[in-house]
Design a protein around this motif. Structure first.
Motif, PDB file in Angstrom:
ATOM      1  N   UNK A 257       0.868  -1.186   0.000  1.00  0.00           N
ATOM      2  CA  UNK A 257       0.000   0.000   0.000  1.00  0.00           C
ATOM      3  C   UNK A 257       0.895   1.223   0.000  1.00  0.00           C
ATOM      4  N   UNK A 258       0.851   2.012  -1.069  1.00  0.00           N
ATOM      5  CA  UNK A 258       1.645   3.239  -1.127  1.00  0.00           C
ATOM      6  C   UNK A 258       3.022   3.009  -1.728  1.00  0.00           C
ATOM      7  N   UNK A 259       3.886   3.983  -1.502  1.00  0.00           N
ATOM      8  CA  UNK A 259       5.166   4.049  -2.218  1.00  0.00           C
ATOM      9  C   UNK A 259       6.327   3.649  -1.316  1.00  0.00           C
ATOM     10  N   UNK A 260       7.229   2.775  -1.818  1.00  0.00           N
ATOM     11  CA  UNK A 260       8.492   2.497  -1.106  1.00  0.00           C
ATOM     12  C   UNK A 260       9.597   3.156  -1.916  1.00  0.00           C
ATOM     13  N   UNK A 261       9.904   4.403  -1.584  1.00  0.00           N
ATOM     14  CA  UNK A 261      10.840   5.206  -2.391  1.00  0.00           C
ATOM     15  C   UNK A 261      12.259   4.627  -2.398  1.00  0.00           C
ATOM     16  N   UNK A 262      12.594   3.835  -1.352  1.00  0.00           N
ATOM     17  CA  UNK A 262      13.960   3.319  -1.236  1.00  0.00           C
ATOM     18  C   UNK A 262      14.386   2.456  -2.409  1.00  0.00           C
ATOM     19  N   UNK A 263      13.426   1.819  -3.083  1.00  0.00           N
ATOM     20  CA  UNK A 263      13.761   0.926  -4.204  1.00  0.00           C
ATOM     21  C   UNK A 263      14.402   1.750  -5.331  1.00  0.00           C
ATOM     22  N   UNK A 264      13.739   2.856  -5.672  1.00  0.00           N
ATOM     23  CA  UNK A 264      14.282   3.733  -6.717  1.00  0.00           C
ATOM     24  C   UNK A 264      15.532   4.474  -6.221  1.00  0.00           C
ATOM     25  N   UNK A 265      15.486   4.944  -4.972  1.00  0.00           N
ATOM     26  CA  UNK A 265      16.623   5.697  -4.420  1.00  0.00           C
ATOM     27  C   UNK A 265      17.896   4.858  -4.455  1.00  0.00           C
ATOM     28  N   UNK A 266      17.765   3.583  -4.137  1.00  0.00           N
ATOM     29  CA  UNK A 266      18.916   2.690  -4.108  1.00  0.00           C
ATOM     30  C   UNK A 266      19.586   2.637  -5.483  1.00  0.00           C
ATOM     31  N   UNK A 267      18.772   2.548  -6.529  1.00  0.00           N
ATOM     32  CA  UNK A 267      19.320   2.489  -7.899  1.00  0.00           C
ATOM     33  C   UNK A 267      20.023   3.794  -8.245  1.00  0.00           C
ATOM     34  N   UNK A 268      19.402   4.916  -7.875  1.00  0.00           N
ATOM     35  CA  UNK A 268      19.999   6.224  -8.195  1.00  0.00           C
ATOM     36  C   UNK A 268      21.317   6.394  -7.435  1.00  0.00           C
ATOM     37  N   UNK A 269      21.334   5.946  -6.186  1.00  0.00           N
ATOM     38  CA  UNK A 269      22.556   6.088  -5.375  1.00  0.00           C
ATOM     39  C   UNK A 269      23.708   5.277  -5.950  1.00  0.00           C
ATOM     40  N   UNK A 270      23.389   4.085  -6.450  1.00  0.00           N
ATOM     41  CA  UNK A 270      24.446   3.237  -7.025  1.00  0.00           C
ATOM     42  C   UNK A 270      25.084   3.931  -8.222  1.00  0.00           C
ATOM     43  N   UNK A 271      24.229   4.566  -9.026  1.00  0.00           N
ATOM     44  CA  UNK A 271      24.695   5.300 -10.202  1.00  0.00           C
ATOM     45  C   UNK A 271      25.634   6.437  -9.761  1.00  0.00           C
ATOM     46  N   UNK A 272      25.189   7.198  -8.759  1.00  0.00           N
ATOM     47  CA  UNK A 272      25.973   8.344  -8.264  1.00  0.00           C
ATOM     48  C   UNK A 272      27.286   7.887  -7.626  1.00  0.00           C
ATOM     49  N   UNK A 273      27.195   6.797  -6.835  1.00  0.00           N
ATOM     50  CA  UNK A 273      28.385   6.330  -6.116  1.00  0.00           C
ATOM     51  C   UNK A 273      29.445   5.832  -7.094  1.00  0.00           C
ATOM     52  N   UNK A 274      28.997   5.194  -8.180  1.00  0.00           N
ATOM     53  CA  UNK A 274      29.948   4.699  -9.193  1.00  0.00           C
ATOM     54  C   UNK A 274      30.651   5.875  -9.874  1.00  0.00           C
ATOM     55  N   UNK A 275      29.844   6.895 -10.239  1.00  0.00           N
ATOM     56  CA  UNK A 275      30.420   8.079 -10.908  1.00  0.00           C
ATOM     57  C   UNK A 275      31.458   8.760 -10.023  1.00  0.00           C
ATOM     58  N   UNK A 276      31.161   8.840  -8.725  1.00  0.00           N
ATOM     59  CA  UNK A 276      32.004   9.606  -7.797  1.00  0.00           C
ATOM     60  C   UNK A 276      32.929   8.740  -6.947  1.00  0.00           C
ATOM     61  N   UNK A 277      32.896   7.432  -7.159  1.00  0.00           N
ATOM     62  CA  UNK A 277      33.743   6.510  -6.405  1.00  0.00           C
ATOM     63  C   UNK A 277      33.516   6.616  -4.887  1.00  0.00           C
TER      64      UNK A 277
END
Ligand SMILES: NC(=O)C1=CN([C@@H]2O[C@H](COP(=O)(O)OP(=O)(O)OC[C@H]3O[C@@H](n4cnc5c(N)ncnc54)[C@H](OP(=O)(O)O)[C@@H]3O)[C@@H](O)[C@H]2O)C=CC1
Ligand SMILES: O=C(CO)COP(=O)(O)O
Length: 314
Positions: A257-277
């Motif tokens: 019921x409703x939104x679990x934002x962490x699923x999308x956030x996790x993917x975005x963070x992985x992208x950012x962390x890879x770019x910035x090491x």
């Protein structure tokens, strides 16, 4: 609920009739404000709802923020209106936070972030809670503080909107990991270690973004981390818990019921962390679990068997 300080009745437009939008609308209404809620399926138009608004509260889940901000952009928004964002997510394409989207779309308006340990089901039951309103504009933060403060909802101001917003956003990933921890019945020691190391990871990411370290030790960081990592009411926690019990992510999200934002956030963070090491080991294991690359037990083993190291290396 009793309003603590009397303030003139304000006109409040709440965008999004989900769990948190309706919860915040009830608090403002109980404080004597004129509240209108907009939903894309409702009868009132966006233009009608924001006309004369003193505050426009966005409780839209991340996937809809840009679209709604763009729709609003073409409308006559009162210059006095303050935008309040309560969304805890990141935009995949730009890695922007919701407040950055609002500020970019409305550069002359003040933007306030409202975030804290605020499980909406508890707020609905009028259980006591506290939150933070943060803005570069002190006046705007104080206005929003007055609108929502009551004997059941204690509102603090803060001058680090980015830190407050990232606290609420990043903790969702650690909440998924905590759900896994409880679902696997790993015990209290494991949970304490996970949440504490999760906070270290949040600070590390937040510092890269430009947020202040101390903000993460306040209500919007540690406070929200404790609430979300320990409550079955949290949708993010539920995702992790149910995965540990053998369900697939698709099954879980279909029934959640409703939104679990962490699923999308996790993917975005992985992208950012890879770019910035940036080293984000817990987030990385949550990501691999969500992608089906590891089982919960394998994710745990990967974390426990990492290279040994000093406790602090931000
Ligand atoms: N629930 C909670 O305890 C808390 C939630 N939050 C955060 O608040 C945000 C909203 O959460 P919550 O209310 O629980 O989520 P819900 O899933 O209950 O509601 C999401 C809302 O976003 C709206 N929405 C989504 N996409 C669009 C779109 N494209 N256009 C217009 N509206 C859209 C939905 O509209 P519609 O109804 O029309 O589908 C709905 O009103 C999340 O970022 C969450 O992390 C923060 C603190 C507490
Ligand atoms: O952010 C929240 C409480 O502060 C709500 O958490 P969930 O989105 O995980 O339900």
């Amino acid at each position: 609920m009793t309003n603590l300080k009397s303030t003139n009745s304000k006109s409040i437009a709440v965008l999004g009739a989900g769990a948190w939008g309706t919860g915040l609308a009830s608090i403002a209404e109980a404080n004597g404000h004129q509240v209108s809620i907009w939903s894309r399926y409702g009868s009132e138009t966006l233009a009608e709802v924001v006309e004369n608004a003193d505050a426009i509260v966005s409780a839209i889940s991340m996937k809809g923020v840009r679209e709604v901000a763009t729709q609003l952009h073409g409308l006559p928004i009162p210059p006095k209106a303050v935008f309040v964002t309560v969304t805890k997510g990141l935009e995949p394409e730009t890695i922007s936070t919701p407040s950055q989207i609002w500020q970019e779309t409305f550069p002359i308006h003040a933007v306030v972030v409202l975030s804290g340990p605020n499980l909406s089901k508890e707020i609905e039951m009028e259980l006591p809670a506290a939150t933070v309103v943060a803005s570069r504009s002190k006046d705007a933060a104080e206005l929003v503080q007055l609108v929502f403060s009551s004997s059941r909802f204690r509102v603090y101001t803060n001058s680090d909107p980015l830190g407050v917003e990232l606290g609420g956003t990043l903790k969702n990933v650690i909440a998924i990991a905590s759900g896994v921890c409880d679902g696997l019945q790993l015990g209290t020691n494991a949970k304490a270690a996970l949440v504490t190391r999760g906070l270290t990871e949040m600070v590390r990411i937040g510092n890269f973004w430009g947020a202040k370290t101390e903000t993460f030790y306040g209500l919007s960081g540690l406070g929200d981390l404790l609430a979300t990592c320990n409550s079955p009411l949290s949708r993010n926690y539920q995702v992790g818990y149910q995965m540990a019990c053998g369900k697939t992510l698709t099954e879980i999200l279909t029934h959640l019921q409703g939104t679990a934002e962490g699923v999308n956030t996790c993917r975005v963070l992985m992208q950012r962390a890879k770019q910035r090491n940036i080293s984000i080991p817990i987030t990385e294991q949550v990501y691999r679990l969500l992608e089906g690359e590891v089982t919960p037990q394998q994710a745990l083993d990967e974390l426990m068997l990492r290279d040994i190291k000093p406790e602090y290396s931000y």
